[in-house]
Design a protein around this motif. Structure first.
Motif, PDB file in Angstrom:
ATOM      1  N   UNK A 143      -6.860   9.989  -9.207  1.00 18.26           N
ATOM      2  CA  UNK A 143      -7.238  11.375  -9.622  1.00 18.26           C
ATOM      3  C   UNK A 143      -6.911  12.412  -8.708  1.00 18.26           C
ATOM      4  N   UNK A 144      -6.385  13.364  -9.040  1.00 16.44           N
ATOM      5  CA  UNK A 144      -6.291  14.474  -8.150  1.00 16.44           C
ATOM      6  C   UNK A 144      -6.211  15.720  -9.001  1.00 16.44           C
ATOM      7  N   UNK A 145      -6.854  16.745  -8.075  1.00 15.87           N
ATOM      8  CA  UNK A 145      -7.217  18.102  -8.810  1.00 15.87           C
ATOM      9  C   UNK A 145      -6.297  19.207  -8.152  1.00 15.87           C
ATOM     10  N   UNK A 146      -5.782  20.209  -9.094  1.00 17.22           N
ATOM     11  CA  UNK A 146      -5.176  21.008  -8.699  1.00 17.22           C
ATOM     12  C   UNK A 146      -5.438  22.527  -9.216  1.00 17.22           C
ATOM     13  N   UNK A 147      -5.461  23.492  -8.748  1.00 17.71           N
ATOM     14  CA  UNK A 147      -5.729  24.664  -9.113  1.00 17.71           C
ATOM     15  C   UNK A 147      -5.030  25.849  -8.402  1.00 17.71           C
ATOM     16  N   UNK A 148      -5.109  26.997  -9.332  1.00 22.62           N
ATOM     17  CA  UNK A 148      -4.448  28.234  -8.966  1.00 22.62           C
ATOM     18  C   UNK A 148      -5.511  29.250  -8.680  1.00 22.62           C
ATOM     19  N   UNK A 149      -5.572  30.176  -7.712  1.00 23.60           N
ATOM     20  CA  UNK A 149      -6.345  31.407  -7.774  1.00 23.60           C
ATOM     21  C   UNK A 149      -8.079  30.861  -7.564  1.00 23.60           C
ATOM     22  N   UNK A 150      -8.646  31.261  -8.697  1.00 24.20           N
ATOM     23  CA  UNK A 150     -10.320  30.827  -8.646  1.00 24.20           C
ATOM     24  C   UNK A 150     -10.257  29.271  -9.035  1.00 24.20           C
ATOM     25  N   UNK A 151      -9.171  28.819  -9.744  1.00 27.84           N
ATOM     26  CA  UNK A 151      -9.166  27.417 -10.174  1.00 27.84           C
ATOM     27  C   UNK A 151      -8.764  26.406  -8.829  1.00 27.84           C
ATOM     28  N   UNK A 152      -8.261  27.399  -7.777  1.00 24.20           N
ATOM     29  CA  UNK A 152      -7.811  26.739  -6.678  1.00 24.20           C
ATOM     30  C   UNK A 152      -9.136  26.380  -5.652  1.00 24.20           C
ATOM     31  N   UNK A 153     -10.031  27.225  -5.920  1.00 26.49           N
ATOM     32  CA  UNK A 153     -11.283  27.507  -5.198  1.00 26.49           C
ATOM     33  C   UNK A 153     -12.234  26.515  -5.764  1.00 26.49           C
ATOM     34  N   UNK A 154     -12.221  26.358  -6.986  1.00 22.44           N
ATOM     35  CA  UNK A 154     -13.003  25.182  -7.655  1.00 22.44           C
ATOM     36  C   UNK A 154     -12.404  23.942  -7.547  1.00 22.44           C
ATOM     37  N   UNK A 155     -11.154  23.675  -7.293  1.00 19.93           N
ATOM     38  CA  UNK A 155     -10.564  22.478  -7.241  1.00 19.93           C
ATOM     39  C   UNK A 155     -10.955  22.002  -5.540  1.00 19.93           C
ATOM     40  N   UNK A 156     -11.074  23.012  -4.600  1.00 16.10           N
ATOM     41  CA  UNK A 156     -11.271  22.629  -3.347  1.00 16.10           C
ATOM     42  C   UNK A 156     -12.899  22.385  -3.110  1.00 16.10           C
ATOM     43  N   UNK A 157     -13.707  22.824  -3.990  1.00 15.98           N
ATOM     44  CA  UNK A 157     -14.976  22.610  -4.218  1.00 15.98           C
ATOM     45  C   UNK A 157     -15.399  21.284  -4.611  1.00 15.98           C
ATOM     46  N   UNK A 158     -14.760  20.947  -5.831  1.00 14.97           N
ATOM     47  CA  UNK A 158     -14.821  19.581  -6.241  1.00 14.97           C
ATOM     48  C   UNK A 158     -14.472  18.442  -5.449  1.00 14.97           C
TER      49      UNK A 158
END
Length: 296
Positions: A143-158
């Motif tokens: 499982x990998x997470x990916x996000x852009x902008x606010x979604x990138x911050x949430x992905x990093x936090x996860x």
């Protein structure tokens, strides 16, 4: 004016031709995947269930489903107050075409909730994916997470804050790596303490006015030596705040010896960093497929 009248029929034909080619291209890509839409990742009778936001879409490759494939969970941006998985179907289709099972999630937004609740929603979506994705051809161990902008911050936090998963009953963080596309919010403690840019006050709605909370939802402060690897991309002409926080985040990764790759994409602004993912030959996809171990 006369020249415009002469050119107008030609321009019209070129525009219509372009639209038709784009439609045919998108249809061909869509046929290479199967979409399962609006799956609830929170049980509907759970208190606080949001019928629109506690949903995810799954994009499966059309090929042999008996072979488990890597899974990329995409988290949309929108300044923590807007956005929808439905806007990014092109990412799901392109990942599926390239032998990745894609999961695109919604999460609750401000002003209804603040960032800690958004992060909890995302953790619940990841947990649901781990438990159920094998039934859709995805490998729960990749499982990998990916996000852009606010979604990138949430992905990093996860990926960095393991407590998000222990709070919902998991014994360990199930994420194997992250792809951060022009991520926002990596260090909101520093950002909101300084308030250096016009309009920064609007972020007090999703983050609140308590500096302790700003710290608690900033991925920078959770980075540990055993963090999984990351791909990080920043646009050359993105927002100064993103450039600054990403630089600090990378410094922390280097200090602790966390494996990562970093690229500045020439000429790109913040929005262009996600719209470029319309093209499956994009450098981010090229790196991502190797990163997650997708096979042709």
């Amino acid at each position: 004016m006369r020249l415009f009248r002469l050119l107008w029929p030609i321009l019209t034909v070129l525009f219509i031709t372009g639209v038709v080619i784009l439609f045919i291209h998108e249809y061909a890509i869509a046929r290479a995947s199967h979409r399962i839409k609006d799956v609830a990742y929170v049980t509907p009778n759970t208190p606080g269930f949001d019928t629109d936001r506690h949903r995810l879409d799954i994009y499966q490759p059309q090929q042999d489903q008996s072979v488990l494939r890597p899974v990329v969970i995409f988290i949309h941006g929108g300044s923590w107050e807007s956005g929808s998985k439905n806007l990014y179907a092109f990412i799901g289709r392109r990942l599926a075409k390239q032998n990745v099972v894609a999961v695109l999630i919604n999460y609750r937004l401000a002003p209804k909730v603040q960032v800690p609740d958004m992060a909890n929603d995302c953790a619940l979506a990841v947990s649901w994916t781990q438990k159920h994705i094998a039934g859709y051809g995805g490998d729960p161990k990749r499982l990998f997470v990916m996000g852009h902008s606010a979604g990138g911050g949430l992905a990093a936090l996860l990926m960095t804050d393991n407590q998000l998963f222990t709070k919902i009953g998991l014994t360990q963080n199930p994420i194997n790596g992250a792809i951060l596309d022009d991520p926002g919010g990596l260090d909101m403690f520093d950002y909101l303490t300084k308030m250096e840019y016009p309009g920064d006050e609007k972020y007090l709605v999703p983050f609140g006015k308590n500096p302790t909370r700003w710290h608690d939802v900033s991925a920078l402060y959770y980075v540990k030596q055993d963090c999984p690897p990351m791909l990080i991309y920043v646009g050359e002409h993105t927002y100064p705040g993103i450039q600054k926080s990403t630089r600090r985040f990378r410094q922390r990764l280097q200090e602790l010896g966390v494996k990562y790759e970093f690229k500045v994409l020439p000429g790109k602004k913040h929005i262009g960093m996600v719209t470029q993912l319309f093209w499956e030959t994009n450098i981010i996809y090229q790196d991502l497929l190797k990163f997650v171990g997708a096979k042709p």
